[in-house]
Design a protein around this motif. Structure first.
Motif, PDB file in Angstrom:
ATOM      1  N   ARG A 118       0.755  -1.336  -0.066  1.00 28.18           N
ATOM      2  CA  ARG A 118      -0.117  -0.429  -0.373  1.00 28.18           C
ATOM      3  C   ARG A 118       0.921   0.836  -0.031  1.00 28.18           C
ATOM      4  O   ARG A 118       0.351   2.386  -0.089  1.00 28.18           O
ATOM      5  CB  ARG A 118      -1.071   0.038   1.100  1.00 28.18           C
ATOM      6  N   LEU A 119       2.236   1.198   0.533  1.00 21.34           N
ATOM      7  CA  LEU A 119       2.662   2.180   0.440  1.00 21.34           C
ATOM      8  C   LEU A 119       3.326   3.127  -1.158  1.00 21.34           C
ATOM      9  O   LEU A 119       2.478   4.340  -1.138  1.00 21.34           O
ATOM     10  CB  LEU A 119       4.506   2.088   1.000  1.00 21.34           C
ATOM     11  N   PRO A 120       2.523   2.184  -2.247  1.00 25.81           N
ATOM     12  CA  PRO A 120       3.144   2.660  -3.909  1.00 25.81           C
ATOM     13  C   PRO A 120       1.845   3.569  -3.304  1.00 25.81           C
ATOM     14  O   PRO A 120       1.809   5.190  -4.417  1.00 25.81           O
ATOM     15  CB  PRO A 120       3.215   2.534  -4.546  1.00 25.81           C
ATOM     16  N   TYR A 121       0.684   3.028  -3.682  1.00 23.65           N
ATOM     17  CA  TYR A 121      -0.480   3.803  -3.334  1.00 23.65           C
ATOM     18  C   TYR A 121      -0.375   5.530  -2.538  1.00 23.65           C
ATOM     19  O   TYR A 121      -0.377   5.895  -3.496  1.00 23.65           O
ATOM     20  CB  TYR A 121      -1.443   3.345  -3.136  1.00 23.65           C
ATOM     21  N   PHE A 122       0.409   4.900  -1.437  1.00 24.90           N
ATOM     22  CA  PHE A 122       0.474   6.439  -0.325  1.00 24.90           C
ATOM     23  C   PHE A 122       1.306   7.124  -1.071  1.00 24.90           C
ATOM     24  O   PHE A 122       0.815   8.646  -1.012  1.00 24.90           O
ATOM     25  CB  PHE A 122       0.129   6.254   0.747  1.00 24.90           C
ATOM     26  N   VAL A 123       1.926   6.867  -2.286  1.00 27.01           N
ATOM     27  CA  VAL A 123       2.912   8.071  -2.588  1.00 27.01           C
ATOM     28  C   VAL A 123       2.080   8.621  -3.501  1.00 27.01           C
ATOM     29  O   VAL A 123       2.652   9.655  -3.573  1.00 27.01           O
ATOM     30  CB  VAL A 123       4.206   7.451  -3.164  1.00 27.01           C
ATOM     31  N   LEU A 124       1.496   7.987  -4.190  1.00 21.85           N
ATOM     32  CA  LEU A 124       1.139   8.908  -5.265  1.00 21.85           C
ATOM     33  C   LEU A 124      -0.235   9.918  -5.041  1.00 21.85           C
ATOM     34  O   LEU A 124      -0.046  10.111  -5.966  1.00 21.85           O
ATOM     35  CB  LEU A 124       0.417   6.923  -6.649  1.00 21.85           C
ATOM     36  N   VAL A 125      -0.909   9.170  -4.032  1.00 17.86           N
ATOM     37  CA  VAL A 125      -1.803  10.056  -3.538  1.00 17.86           C
ATOM     38  C   VAL A 125      -1.184  11.272  -3.040  1.00 17.86           C
ATOM     39  O   VAL A 125      -1.590  12.442  -3.304  1.00 17.86           O
ATOM     40  CB  VAL A 125      -3.082   9.569  -2.734  1.00 17.86           C
ATOM     41  N   TRP A 126       0.038  11.108  -2.072  1.00 19.02           N
ATOM     42  CA  TRP A 126      -0.047  11.878  -1.256  1.00 19.02           C
ATOM     43  C   TRP A 126       1.142  12.900  -1.985  1.00 19.02           C
ATOM     44  O   TRP A 126       2.142  13.908  -1.292  1.00 19.02           O
ATOM     45  CB  TRP A 126       0.731  11.729  -0.108  1.00 19.02           C
TER      46      TRP A 126
END
Length: 414
Positions: free
Chosen positions: A51-59
């Motif tokens: 899920r870390l890449p998803y948070f990086v994409l979002v923020w």
């Protein structure tokens, strides 16, 4: 209190700009926690890592995310998701996590790029799930859900960009409004300075005209009186020689003195009038100055009662005639100009005619000067008309209702 309002507005703006990001983050966390009983500790840690890449994409800040970088990050995140699903036999996670990739692409990538990237993800997911034995109708169901998600996120993006565009336009309009307000204040200040300068110029014109009159007095009356004194000094000798010649000399001296006295009275009457009646003097001085500078023949005539004008009337006619002569010199190529001022009942008329190049067939486009003159007339309830003169030339007619602004002080005619 003001600082609190600014802070509150900043918080509201942050929430408005990142509402979608916060919703995606909460859903990512919920997606991890809700099925926790199905996971081993290793699977839970792997779920956090994926899920870390998803948070990086979002923020990640927008200035760090170019379209190409975003596309690569989405592709790598999708590949990591597929690998995670294959290693931990969590194919259903593909359904859930792909929603974020589809939504993110719709919200942040250009239309064409988000469309083909979304299509690749949908086809890849479908093939992988079909190979894993997932029922076909479920694959079609999730595919339709992806499409709906894409459309919904695209609509949200259009709304967001529209709001930002509106804010940008509002900021630009506010900046333009501030600039126009500042320009208006500067123009107002300049206008007031110009009005005061005009009044000073009219007074200087009167002073110049009075200086000219004093020179005329010195040159004409002074010479006459000098001649009279010389003749008076000679009369005693003439009386001894020829009494008849002495009588003639005395008559001549009397005529010179009478004419000189009449001229002195006329000049004193003009110069002794109230300064409220300086209008014609200032206009005559303006005409003389323009003639000296340009060589154009300008005739000023006045027909009306011997009454003074108010300062407002004098200033209005002075400014209009000044602008009219300026336009004639610059554009008309005229050699002769006639200025006729007359008073009829409650109206004061000023006509300015020239023999310039303007003809009736030409289209007259009023510039700033003519518009300004017309506005000045209309401001006091008057009017201004322009017409062609045959065979060529122009006549400008100004009419103002001077009855309400004319002074009742006595004055002299120029």
């Amino acid at each position: 209190m003001q600082n609190q309002m600014v802070t509150l507005n900043n918080i509201r703006k942050f929430i408005a700009d990142h509402t979608g990001d916060m919703i995606l983050s909460l859903l990512l966390l919920y997606n991890l926690v809700s099925p926790m009983e199905l996971f081993t500790w290793l699977g839970l840690c792997a779920g956090l890592v994926i899920r870390l890449p998803y948070f990086v994409l979002v923020w990640t800040p927008n200035w760090l995310k170019k379209d190409r970088i975003r596309t690569i990050m989405i592709g790598l995140t999708w590949a990591a998701t597929l690998l995670y699903a294959a290693l931990f036999h969590a194919e259903y996670r593909i359904f859930e996590l792909t929603f974020y990739l589809i939504g993110y692409a719709a919200l942040n990538l250009p239309v064409f790029r988000s469309w083909w990237l979304g299509l690749i993800i949908l086809v890849g997911n479908g093939l992988l799930l079909y190979a894993a034995g997932v029922e076909l109708h479920l694959i079609w169901l999730y595919t339709m859900a992806y499409i709906v998600t894409y459309i919904f996120c695209w609509g949200a993006r259009i709304k967001r960009e529209s709001r930002r565009e509106s804010e940008r336009h509002y900021a630009e309009l506010q900046a333009v409004h501030d600039e126009l307000s500042q320009a208006h204040d500067e123009l107002q200040h300049t206008h007031e300075e110009l009005e005061r300068a005009t009044v000073r110029l009219m007074h200087y014109a009167v002073i110049e005209e009075r200086g000219r009159i004093s020179m005329d007095l010195h040159d004409s009356i002074g010479n006459r009186l000098t001649s009279a004194i010389v003749q008076l000094q000679a009369i005693p000798y003439m009386m001894k020689v020829d009494a008849t010649e002495a009588d003639k000399a005395i008559g001549t001296v009397l005529d010179v003195v009478r004419h000189s006295l009449q001229e002195v009275r006329t000049v004193a009457h003009q110069m002794g009038s109230s300064e409220a009646g300086l209008g014609l003097v200032a206009l005559n001085s303006l005409v003389s100055e323009v003639q000296k500078l340009t060589g154009c023949s300008i005739e000023l005539r006045y027909a009306g009662p011997k009454e003074a004008w108010s300062q407002e009337t004098s200033e209005l006619l002075y400014r209009i005639l000044q602008e009219a002569l300026s336009n004639i010199i610059r554009h008309a190529q005229a050699t002769q100009v006639s200025v006729h001022i007359k008073e009829q009942e409650e109206d004061l008329f000023m006509q300015v005619e020239d023999n310039g190049v303007f003809i009736q067939q030409q289209l007259l486009v009023p510039g700033f000067g003519l518009s300004s003159m017309k506005a000045r007339c209309e401001r006091v309830g008057g009017s201004m008309t322009i017409e062609a003169i045959h065979p060529h030339g122009m006549k400008l007619t100004v009419c103002i209702p001077h009855g309400g602004i004319k002074s009742t002080l006595g004055g002299g005619e120029l």
